[in-house]
Write a protein that holds these residues in place. Structure first.
Motif, PDB file in Angstrom:
ATOM      1  N   HIS A   1       0.653  -1.000   0.184  1.00 34.93           N
ATOM      2  CA  HIS A   1       0.035   0.133   0.211  1.00 34.93           C
ATOM      3  C   HIS A   1       0.918   1.229  -0.155  1.00 34.93           C
ATOM      4  O   HIS A   1       0.507   2.032  -0.925  1.00 34.93           O
ATOM      5  CB  HIS A   1      -0.888   0.024   1.308  1.00 34.93           C
ATOM      6  N   ASP A   2       1.920   1.277   0.710  1.00 34.56           N
ATOM      7  CA  ASP A   2       2.855   2.534   0.942  1.00 34.56           C
ATOM      8  C   ASP A   2       3.442   2.573  -0.567  1.00 34.56           C
ATOM      9  O   ASP A   2       3.614   3.734  -0.877  1.00 34.56           O
ATOM     10  CB  ASP A   2       3.675   2.477   2.067  1.00 34.56           C
ATOM     11  N   PHE A   3       3.860   1.284  -0.980  1.00 30.48           N
ATOM     12  CA  PHE A   3       4.736   1.495  -2.158  1.00 30.48           C
ATOM     13  C   PHE A   3       3.923   2.018  -3.232  1.00 30.48           C
ATOM     14  O   PHE A   3       4.248   2.807  -4.328  1.00 30.48           O
ATOM     15  CB  PHE A   3       5.142   0.145  -2.690  1.00 30.48           C
ATOM     16  N   ASN A   4       2.622   1.495  -3.328  1.00 25.45           N
ATOM     17  CA  ASN A   4       1.636   2.083  -4.392  1.00 25.45           C
ATOM     18  C   ASN A   4       1.601   3.622  -4.072  1.00 25.45           C
ATOM     19  O   ASN A   4       1.457   4.204  -5.289  1.00 25.45           O
ATOM     20  CB  ASN A   4       0.371   1.590  -4.141  1.00 25.45           C
ATOM     21  N   ASN A   5       1.636   4.327  -3.095  1.00 25.34           N
ATOM     22  CA  ASN A   5       1.440   5.689  -3.115  1.00 25.34           C
ATOM     23  C   ASN A   5       2.649   6.255  -3.639  1.00 25.34           C
ATOM     24  O   ASN A   5       2.617   7.143  -4.518  1.00 25.34           O
ATOM     25  CB  ASN A   5       1.068   6.168  -1.658  1.00 25.34           C
ATOM     26  N   VAL A   6       3.899   5.733  -3.352  1.00 26.40           N
ATOM     27  CA  VAL A   6       5.044   6.348  -3.956  1.00 26.40           C
ATOM     28  C   VAL A   6       5.272   6.128  -5.295  1.00 26.40           C
ATOM     29  O   VAL A   6       5.463   7.193  -6.077  1.00 26.40           O
ATOM     30  CB  VAL A   6       6.338   5.652  -3.237  1.00 26.40           C
ATOM     31  N   LEU A   7       4.803   4.894  -5.935  1.00 32.53           N
ATOM     32  CA  LEU A   7       4.919   4.684  -7.303  1.00 32.53           C
ATOM     33  C   LEU A   7       3.761   5.491  -8.013  1.00 32.53           C
ATOM     34  O   LEU A   7       4.248   6.009  -9.218  1.00 32.53           O
ATOM     35  CB  LEU A   7       4.727   3.223  -7.654  1.00 32.53           C
ATOM     36  N   THR A   8       2.606   5.788  -7.503  1.00 31.63           N
ATOM     37  CA  THR A   8       1.716   6.494  -8.176  1.00 31.63           C
ATOM     38  C   THR A   8       2.157   7.820  -8.395  1.00 31.63           C
ATOM     39  O   THR A   8       1.780   8.437  -9.490  1.00 31.63           O
ATOM     40  CB  THR A   8       0.217   6.588  -7.409  1.00 31.63           C
ATOM     41  N   ALA A   9       2.836   8.534  -7.219  1.00 33.96           N
ATOM     42  CA  ALA A   9       3.579   9.944  -7.466  1.00 33.96           C
ATOM     43  C   ALA A   9       4.826   9.897  -8.532  1.00 33.96           C
ATOM     44  O   ALA A   9       4.617  10.911  -9.367  1.00 33.96           O
ATOM     45  CB  ALA A   9       4.050  10.342  -6.059  1.00 33.96           C
ATOM     46  N   ILE A  10       5.375   8.793  -8.542  1.00 38.70           N
ATOM     47  CA  ILE A  10       6.397   8.811  -9.506  1.00 38.70           C
ATOM     48  C   ILE A  10       5.822   8.793 -11.136  1.00 38.70           C
ATOM     49  O   ILE A  10       6.283   9.435 -11.781  1.00 38.70           O
ATOM     50  CB  ILE A  10       7.308   7.465  -9.219  1.00 38.70           C
TER      51      ILE A  10
END
Length: 872
Positions: free
Chosen positions: A490-499
């Protein structure tokens, strides 16, 4: 065969025998006369001057010499026989069985004295052939015919038949019906000869038959007595099959004796509870017999128990193998006197003692076993026997060597009358896959019958419990890892979405000729690769979005076969597909199930670097077939089985429990993430199925996938089709994001108002900027509470709400419920890194909303917003 005189070549000695003399003697006398004439010719030659007389005497001399020489040559045949022939003739003449020797044409060559007495012949001229003697009776004639046919084929034989009258009047046995035994065999020709003879032996067996009839009558009388004896009786063979039980026992057990077939039941069918273990524990020394008395229960035909005492006698073969057994069965009725009551009470206790589900043994202070019940002998049958216990076997015999010190401490504590002795878990010394638990209790009050008892030991097998504990621990471990993986994803998805959103924004402003364009594309490409890994983590934690459809696995595997062939190209691995007939439909996500098969096939290929066979096999399993696999976690219901097998290196037993853990891999660094099988495990579990690996090092591995049978309500099954062309890269893209098959023609905002609710500032800022580039008017909120305030300020003038699911203060589902109270037609889109059904179950069944999984790109965001706005 016909009555005939003996041939010229052989004589037939009968009773007093005979010699070959007449013809030979006359020839010799004639030869001597002629020789005398020749001598006279020589002596008186000078005195005889008549040429005619001289010539005649000369001829006579020559003839005489010729006959003399011939007689000398032929004299070999009329000389007395060698000593061995004389002995043979003496033996045959003195043999009690009638013996007749014939040639191949049935001509009589020899008959001994017994044959003459049996048939009434006193001289050679009275000898009759067997055909003449036996042809008058149909039974004897058929027996002779069968034997004669056998002799022509070179086969020996024997027949018995009955004649209403004896063969001869002087056989010494009497008149009336007689029984005979006729044997026939071939006497091969001597070396250099060409004469094959047939030897017939006939014997009067009337007395033997009479003895047999008397024996069978006595045996029948004994059986009749045994059938009605006041005690039960049964006898059994080497494998426990029952050959006989008497009428008394049949009546006690409620059996219909007229329907009993020897060998149709075993001792195990008669004995109830654990009594069979007691019977099987009785073993005799090789070549000897052993008899013991046992108290146990027999099983009546109606299922009830019959308490009995048996006297069981068993023999042992010379090689030590079990032999036949004989068993007397006694029942006791409770009487009024004290002795009978005590006996009945003792028998009742013995029944309960031997039928408890727990193995029980009493031991003395030295740890020697004093006595046991039937379950103990059954549970430890491979470790200790009744004879071992009688010889003073120690309890440590049934305990693993590594646990014997704890056993000795427990027995010492019991000997000292200590309480609360901890239970001991141990493994079978001969089979470490079997687990036992021992409970040891001290004997406080010793009895007069067993003053040496120090402890009572209770034992139970806990193999299945240990297996379930291991499985539960592994499941809890995987669940814990899955929860952790889901949170990280879940946390990685937020980071990847921003990227992804930032890279899309920069790519919109850059030209392909710019120096930074290639770097921006590399950033986006690696962000998508990271998204694949995150989605695999979500698959393992079973928190990804499932789009289940009804599938026909035959079609799915058929469509995948071309792709698998491409994966195996350049290797020496052969693909073998075995399609099951009339496969039942299953319900699962097509693309994710394809990922399962592709991953397992790639792993199988990598496990066969030197080549081999990769097998895909499918078939239906009825509930009974499922239970036959003996996997305790499988429900007993209809399943569809998919097997992926290889002939590769196999999986070592010590790592078998770890293969589904995330990031566990046996491949070299850079050649595997360790998420493939974790993803497979998660997808199968999320589909309601089960996966079970089985492997043997050096022989290969098989993954068995069990999917529940889907009962189709409509007659037509929806068939999912794959794109005509697909490769591994395309499969990775299908995992990276769920994208609509066709994009709307117009992705511009057209002055629509969007409320973007996201607690992650980088994602919220990137999403706002992306939507604004498409012409939307965007309002942003950091939580659900803030979103409600903005809606009130705007008086509900919002076309669509795009909200994250997991947020502080108020999550996305709660926000949807509150908004629909005031604005029931408000269009809503959830954005989440978790599966859609992870939060949809908390919403009303009729709740309408769109869904966009994280991470997503600018185009994917624009497509979902546009499609939601276009819906009525």
């Amino acid at each position: 065969m016909t009555k005939q005189r003996p041939s010229d070549e052989y004589s037939v000695p009968l009773v007093d025998g005979g010699v070959r003399s007449g013809t030979a003697l006359r020839i010799i006398l004639l030869a001597l006369v002629l020789v005398a004439a020749a001598v006279a010719f020589v002596v008186f030659k000078s005195q005889l001057d008549n040429e005619a007389v001289l010539g005649g005497l000369g001829i006579l001399a020559m003839v005489g010499i010729f006959f003399l020489v011939s007689s000398i040559i032929g004299f070999v045949e009329v000389m007395p026989q060698p000593q061995s022939d004389s002995l043979a003739r003496s033996f045959l003449n003195s043999h009690p069985d009638g013996t007749l020797i014939t040639d191949e044409k049935g001509r009589i060559v020899y008959a001994n004295a017994a044959y003459g007495r049996l048939t009434g012949a006193t001289k050679a001229t009275e000898v009759q052939s067997l055909e003449t003697l036996l042809s008058r009776n149909r039974e004897s004639n058929e027996a002779l015919y069968r034997l004669a046919n056998g002799l022509r084929d070179g086969k020996e034989g024997s027949e018995e038949f009955r004649l209403l009258k004896p063969l001869g009047p002087f056989n010494g046995i009497g008149q009336g019906a007689h029984w005979y035994r006729l044997k026939a065999r071939v006497l091969p020709p001597e070396q250099g000869g060409n004469k094959t003879l047939h030897i017939w032996q006939i014997t009067d067996i009337t007395s033997e038959r009479d003895d047999q009839e008397r024996f069978f009558k006595e045996l029948q009388n004994a059986i009749d007595y045994l059938d009605h004896a006041p005690a039960g009786f049964f006898s059994a063979g080497r494998k426990g099959e029952i050959f006989y039980l008497n009428a008394t026992l049949a009546e006690w057990l409620g059996f219909d004796l007229t329907k009993f077939v020897p060998g149709s039941m075993t001792i195990g069918d008669l004995v109830a509870g654990e009594g069979l273990a007691l019977i099987q524990s009785v073993q005799a020394e090789p070549g000897l017999k052993k008899t013991v008395t046992l108290d146990l229960d027999l099983r009546r035909s109606n299922g009830q128990s019959l308490p009995v005492q048996i006297v069981h006698s068993v023999t042992s073969m010379r090689d030590g193998a079990p032999g036949e057994s004989r068993t007397i069965v006694l029942t006791r009725q409770n009487g009024g006197d004290t002795e009978q009551s005590a006996s009945a009470a003792a028998m009742r206790f013995s029944r309960f003692f031997n039928n408890t589900p727990m193995a029980i043994a009493s031991v003395d202070g030295a740890g020697r076993i004093l006595r046991t019940n039937a379950p103990f002998l059954k549970l430890f049958s491979d470790l200790v026997s009744r004879d071992d216990i009688e010889r003073g076997a120690a309890l440590e015999t049934v305990v693993n060597e590594s646990d014997r010190s704890r056993l000795h401490q427990a027995l010492a504590a019991a000997k000292d009358r200590q309480g609360d002795i901890p239970a001991i878990d141990s493994r079978n010394p001969k089979d470490e896959t079997r687990h036992f638990r021992f409970y040891i209790n001290a004997v406080i009050d010793q009895t007069d019958e067993a003053p040496e008892e120090a402890a009572i030991v209770y034992a139970v097998e806990v193999t299945e419990q240990k297996a379930l504990e291991t499985q539960m621990a592994q499941t809890q471990k995987l669940n814990a890892v899955g929860t952790l993986a889901g949170g990280i994803a879940h946390d990685f998805n937020n980071v990847l979405t921003a990227i992804l959103l930032s890279s899309d924004h920069l790519l919109l402003q850059a030209r392909p000729s710019d120096a930074s364009f290639a770097d921006l594309m590399e950033i986006k490409r690696n962000a998508n690769r990271a998204a694949v890994l995150v989605r695999q983590l979500l698959a393992f934690s079973r928190k990804q979005t499932m789009r289940p459809t009804v599938l026909n696995l035959t079609d799915v595997i058929g469509d995948l076969r071309m792709l698998v062939d491409r994966l195996l190209s350049g290797t020496h691995v052969k693909l073998d597909v075995d399609y099951g007939r009339d496969l039942w439909p299953v319900k699962t996500d097509l693309s994710q199930f394809e990922q399962v098969l592709i991953n397992l096939c790639v792993n199988a290929r990598d496990a066969m670097p030197g080549g081999g066979t990769l097998t895909l096999r499918t078939r239906n399993l009825l509930a009974a077939d499922v239970s036959a696999f003996n996997y305790p976690y499988l429900p007993h219901e209809d399943m569809v089985l998919i097997e992926v097998s290889d002939t590769g290196t196999g999986i070592a037993p010590e790592i078998m429990d770890k293969i589904f853990e995330p990031f566990f891999t046996t491949k070299e660094v850079g050649k595997g993430t360790g998420l493939g099988l974790a993803m497979v495990y998660g997808i199968i579990k999320q589909s309601g199925g089960y996966i079970q690996p089985e492997s043997e090092v050096g022989k290969g591995t098989t993954f068995r996938i069990f999917l529940p049978r889907h009962i189709v309500e409509m007659p037509a099954v929806t068939e999912a089709k794959m794109p005509e062309s697909r490769d591994v890269a395309a499969m990775d893209q299908s995992v990276a994001a769920v994208v609509p098959a066709e994009e709307p023609a117009d992705l511009t905002g057209k002055s629509a108002v969007v409320l973007l609710v996201e607690d992650e500032e980088a994602v919220r800022r990137g999403g706002k900027r992306m939507l604004e580039t498409r012409g939307y008017t965007v309002y942003e909120a950091g939580s659900g509470v803030e979103a409600l305030d903005i809606m009130d300020e705007l008086d509900g003038q919002v076309d669509v709400v795009v909200s994250d699911v997991v947020m502080p203060e108020m999550d996305g589902p709660s926000l949807l419920r509150e908004l629909r109270k005031k604005y029931p037609d408000m269009k809503f889109i959830f954005v989440s890194g978790y599966a859609e059904d992870a939060f949809a179950r908390n919403l009303p069944a009729d709740a309408q909303f769109g869904f966009l999984p994280k991470p997503f790109s600018l185009k994917q965001l624009a497509v979902v917003v546009r499609e939601t706005l276009d819906k009525n």
